[in-house]
Motif scaffolding. Sequence first.
Motif, mmCIF file in Angstrom:
data_model
loop_
_atom_site.group_PDB
_atom_site.id
_atom_site.type_symbol
_atom_site.label_atom_id
_atom_site.label_comp_id
_atom_site.label_asym_id
_atom_site.label_seq_id
_atom_site.Cartn_x
_atom_site.Cartn_y
_atom_site.Cartn_z
ATOM 1 N N TYR A 63 0.826 -1.215 0.000
ATOM 2 C CA TYR A 63 0.000 0.000 0.000
ATOM 3 C C TYR A 63 0.858 1.263 0.000
ATOM 4 O O TYR A 63 0.591 2.218 -0.725
ATOM 5 C CB TYR A 63 -0.974 -0.024 1.185
ATOM 6 C CG TYR A 63 -2.080 -1.034 0.976
ATOM 7 C CD1 TYR A 63 -3.266 -0.672 0.349
ATOM 8 C CD2 TYR A 63 -1.930 -2.370 1.365
ATOM 9 C CE1 TYR A 63 -4.276 -1.591 0.124
ATOM 10 C CE2 TYR A 63 -2.934 -3.303 1.150
ATOM 11 C CZ TYR A 63 -4.105 -2.905 0.527
ATOM 12 O OH TYR A 63 -5.098 -3.817 0.296
ATOM 13 N N VAL A 71 -2.893 4.974 10.177
ATOM 14 C CA VAL A 71 -4.116 4.582 10.874
ATOM 15 C C VAL A 71 -4.496 3.155 10.491
ATOM 16 O O VAL A 71 -4.842 2.328 11.346
ATOM 17 C CB VAL A 71 -5.261 5.555 10.537
ATOM 18 C CG1 VAL A 71 -6.573 5.069 11.125
ATOM 19 C CG2 VAL A 71 -4.928 6.947 11.032
ATOM 20 N N GLN A 72 -4.411 2.856 9.186
ATOM 21 C CA GLN A 72 -4.734 1.505 8.732
ATOM 22 C C GLN A 72 -3.770 0.493 9.358
ATOM 23 O O GLN A 72 -4.176 -0.594 9.750
ATOM 24 C CB GLN A 72 -4.634 1.411 7.195
ATOM 25 C CG GLN A 72 -5.554 2.355 6.451
ATOM 26 C CD GLN A 72 -7.001 2.150 6.829
ATOM 27 O OE1 GLN A 72 -7.439 1.024 7.013
ATOM 28 N NE2 GLN A 72 -7.743 3.237 6.973
ATOM 29 N N LYS A 111 -4.752 -0.084 13.041
ATOM 30 C CA LYS A 111 -5.973 -0.885 13.155
ATOM 31 C C LYS A 111 -5.735 -2.326 12.727
ATOM 32 O O LYS A 111 -6.238 -3.255 13.340
ATOM 33 C CB LYS A 111 -7.084 -0.280 12.273
ATOM 34 C CG LYS A 111 -7.653 1.006 12.807
ATOM 35 C CD LYS A 111 -8.918 1.391 12.063
ATOM 36 C CE LYS A 111 -8.702 1.432 10.576
ATOM 37 N NZ LYS A 111 -9.953 1.714 9.849
ATOM 38 N N GLY A 171 -11.662 -0.165 22.186
ATOM 39 C CA GLY A 171 -11.943 0.710 21.049
ATOM 40 C C GLY A 171 -11.475 2.129 21.315
ATOM 41 O O GLY A 171 -10.907 2.786 20.435
ATOM 42 N N TYR A 204 -7.726 2.384 20.778
ATOM 43 C CA TYR A 204 -7.429 2.481 19.342
ATOM 44 C C TYR A 204 -7.791 3.870 18.815
ATOM 45 O O TYR A 204 -7.039 4.484 18.062
ATOM 46 C CB TYR A 204 -8.218 1.428 18.550
ATOM 47 C CG TYR A 204 -7.583 0.060 18.524
ATOM 48 C CD1 TYR A 204 -6.428 -0.179 17.793
ATOM 49 C CD2 TYR A 204 -8.163 -0.998 19.211
ATOM 50 C CE1 TYR A 204 -5.858 -1.444 17.757
ATOM 51 C CE2 TYR A 204 -7.601 -2.264 19.175
ATOM 52 C CZ TYR A 204 -6.446 -2.486 18.458
ATOM 53 O OH TYR A 204 -5.884 -3.725 18.411
ATOM 54 N N PHE A 205 -8.973 4.349 19.227
ATOM 55 C CA PHE A 205 -9.442 5.643 18.720
ATOM 56 C C PHE A 205 -8.467 6.751 19.103
ATOM 57 O O PHE A 205 -8.136 7.621 18.292
ATOM 58 C CB PHE A 205 -10.835 5.947 19.273
ATOM 59 C CG PHE A 205 -11.477 7.153 18.663
ATOM 60 C CD1 PHE A 205 -12.185 7.056 17.467
ATOM 61 C CD2 PHE A 205 -11.376 8.406 19.265
ATOM 62 C CE1 PHE A 205 -12.777 8.165 16.890
ATOM 63 C CE2 PHE A 205 -11.957 9.522 18.690
ATOM 64 C CZ PHE A 205 -12.658 9.401 17.507
ATOM 65 N N CYS A 209 -5.556 6.478 16.786
ATOM 66 C CA CYS A 209 -5.791 6.676 15.351
ATOM 67 C C CYS A 209 -6.360 8.048 15.013
ATOM 68 O O CYS A 209 -5.971 8.668 14.017
ATOM 69 C CB CYS A 209 -6.749 5.602 14.837
ATOM 70 S SG CYS A 209 -6.066 3.951 14.908
ATOM 71 N N SER A 210 -7.290 8.509 15.845
ATOM 72 C CA SER A 210 -8.003 9.738 15.492
ATOM 73 C C SER A 210 -7.079 10.949 15.300
ATOM 74 O O SER A 210 -7.250 11.704 14.341
ATOM 75 C CB SER A 210 -9.077 10.017 16.548
ATOM 76 O OG SER A 210 -9.662 11.255 16.303
ATOM 77 N N SER A 241 -5.564 10.610 11.923
ATOM 78 C CA SER A 241 -6.546 10.902 10.873
ATOM 79 C C SER A 241 -6.707 12.402 10.694
ATOM 80 O O SER A 241 -6.717 12.918 9.579
ATOM 81 C CB SER A 241 -7.910 10.305 11.224
ATOM 82 O OG SER A 241 -7.858 8.913 11.246
ATOM 83 N N ARG A 300 -5.763 14.794 7.479
ATOM 84 C CA ARG A 300 -6.735 15.644 6.782
ATOM 85 C C ARG A 300 -6.282 17.097 6.743
ATOM 86 O O ARG A 300 -6.417 17.787 5.739
ATOM 87 C CB ARG A 300 -8.105 15.551 7.463
ATOM 88 C CG ARG A 300 -8.990 14.442 6.923
ATOM 89 C CD ARG A 300 -10.431 14.720 7.274
ATOM 90 N NE ARG A 300 -10.637 14.799 8.703
ATOM 91 C CZ ARG A 300 -11.092 13.785 9.444
ATOM 92 N NH1 ARG A 300 -11.394 12.642 8.878
ATOM 93 N NH2 ARG A 300 -11.263 13.917 10.743
#
Lengths: 213, 252, 230
Positions: free
Chosen positions: A96, A148-149, A152, A187, A190-191, A194-195, A198, A202
């Motif tokens: 990727y 992030v991918q 996860k 969760g 992880y959030f 990752c958040s 992300s 952006r």
Amino acid sequence: MTTNQLIYLIEGTGWTLLLALTGFLGGGVLGLMIALMRVSRVTSLRWLSYLYVQLVQGIPLPVLMFLSFFGLAVAGFNIPAFVAAAVSMTIFAAAYLGEIWRGSIEAVPKTQWEAGESLGLTDFQQMRDIILPQAIRLSIPPTIGFMVQIIKNTSYSVVIGFIELTQAGKIINNAIYKPFLIFTLVGAIYFSLCSPLSRLSRRLEARLRSRGA
Amino acid sequence: MTVVPTMAPDGPIVAFNDVHKRYGAIDVLKGITFSVRRGEVVCIIGRSGSGKSTALRCINGLERIQAGELTVCGKDISAASRSELRRVRQDVGIVFQSYNLFPHLTVSENIMLAPRRVKGMDRATARTVAEEVLAKVGLADKFDAYPEQLSGGQQQRVAIARALAMQPQLMLFDEVTSALDPELKGEVLRVMEDLAAGGMTMILVTHEMAFARHVADTVIFMHQGRIHETGPGDVLLAPQTPELQQFVANGL
Amino acid sequence: MKYQFDFSFFWDADNAYWQDLAYGALLSAELTIVALVCGFLVGTCAAVGRVTGPGWLRWTIATYVEIIRNTPLLVQTFWLFFGLSSIGFRVPAFAAAVIALTINVGAYSCEIIRAGIESIHKGQVEAAESLALGPISTFLDVILPPAIEKVLPALASQFVLMMLASSIMAQISAEELMAAASRTQSETFRGFEIYIVVAVIYLVMSIILRFIILGLGWIVFPRRRRLAQR
Ligand SMILES: Nc1ncnc2c1ncn2[C@@H]1O[C@H](COP(=O)(O)OP(=O)(O)O)[C@@H](O)[C@H]1O
Ligand SMILES: [Mg+2]
């Protein structure tokens, strides 16, 4: 939930991060090679790298995990699950990241190559001094987005029994059976990892676009 | 085309009365008053930013006005509800500078969409209407083409046909030739001329001074959000105010 | 030590493992297709709400999308499956897998379709409004079709990723390809061979899926077909 169980979760988080980091670094090195092969002038290298990307992007990561796990075993290595997971993450991330970086390299206008050519630079110098510096700037937002991918997807290592955050949560849940509590907590961890990535991705992407316009 | 009058046939079809329009703190229309009779052709001219497009877009309710009165086809637009506005829009066609054809629909689908969805016309009737209006703009052979297969001038003529298919009482044109190459402007101007000759009520914003003088019953010169000067087409030959004099001198 | 590959057990007459795997692949395909169709509908509705809805709805949808996109599918699935059964809802594993995957597909599709909707020029909406089209027709006739047409390649890639992700559902004992593979492995101890075969099956399925999605686009959006002909 006991303190010990909480510590167990935190340890799991540590393994998740370590696996993600290993996958990112390994995938980064291999992915850069893939990207360079994808834009190379040598047809066989282009084909080889294309085949690699298509292959890996068509196989689920859990299957890659099993393949590494059993494959390394039949090759005679008696290895811990972490190594098999890290190898899988590397193979996965390389495909990727390679595609993301190829896109960034190709996004640099053709005229930049021509400018380098007319200055008498070699192919290698054109790539190193002119194209890559610009491509790197373009590649940062999607690369951060892909982290992030990676984070996860480390959760897929549960299939070969590696105990990272998700597996740790599942083990604790088997003991105390409070799934909403535990998996909300898992969760949330992880959030929180990752958040921010992300949002950073952006923001950088928006900035890049507004500068480009 | 039969037109069902919704009011006294000799009353104005559009009437601005001291209309004000603001964007935030910017006054764009600072009290506009004029009216348009049935069958009249009105050209609005003026510098970029003087409020021409805004005035036009107020007429079909794309922009809501803040003060004053605006009557279109006998309906007070300033207080109209959404559904009343939609009713008025059936009688008011508008053509934009950038064509705004629907790219995923063929020419005929572009034209048939509103008659079918809004008027509930059946497919066969809508088809006949589409053929009629396409013939009127000279593009009968482009029935099944996609917009991107057409030149700019052709796309703009399809946009006119699409508006005509709703059988409007009034047509609005906002600089419809400004985006076109010089050699394509003529075909669009000719279509508008034909419409004017056929008795269509038209309000058009344009930079084509020769065309304006030729087709306009009334020319309105807008300047800084106000109507600065108005008169018959020949006013362009003998401007009264220095601003219009300067505008005409630069424009022609 | 030299490893001897042995794929023969797949065809052994008395325990035909290939049938087991083939059936598993069929279930994986079913799981994926149901989740993709439902998720696409969820995502489309969410995208509409995200763009046109009132503030609270936009916020709710944005939160849904952010949570789903920033946590692993596996954790979401555990949360749903074990969570529901802990409060007395015994959902079958396959149904839980479909629901979890649908929620996931919905969030990703929402983001992609939203980007498509936002790329539609404002002039298109003004043209529709000027033709007296109502809000529903404006959306369904003028905004949505070109928006989806534009993002179809991105949707296809995402849907393939989702199909691959469905392979994790064996973790809640949902019956699909990976579950069949795992069973075969525990009976034959031929893990490497099995997962090579499984990898090939997924590879073929991902090629077929991409083909199907782009083929559907070819049917639903006639413009490309027509313009490609000339
Ligand atoms: N949506 C908008 N928001 C803020 N200002 C606007 C908007 N539309 C137009 N304006 C401003 O209103 C003024 C008049 O615009 P417009 O009616 O388009 O002028 P014209 O068509 O004569 O060139 C301009 O100064 C423009 O910047
Ligand atoms: Mg204008």
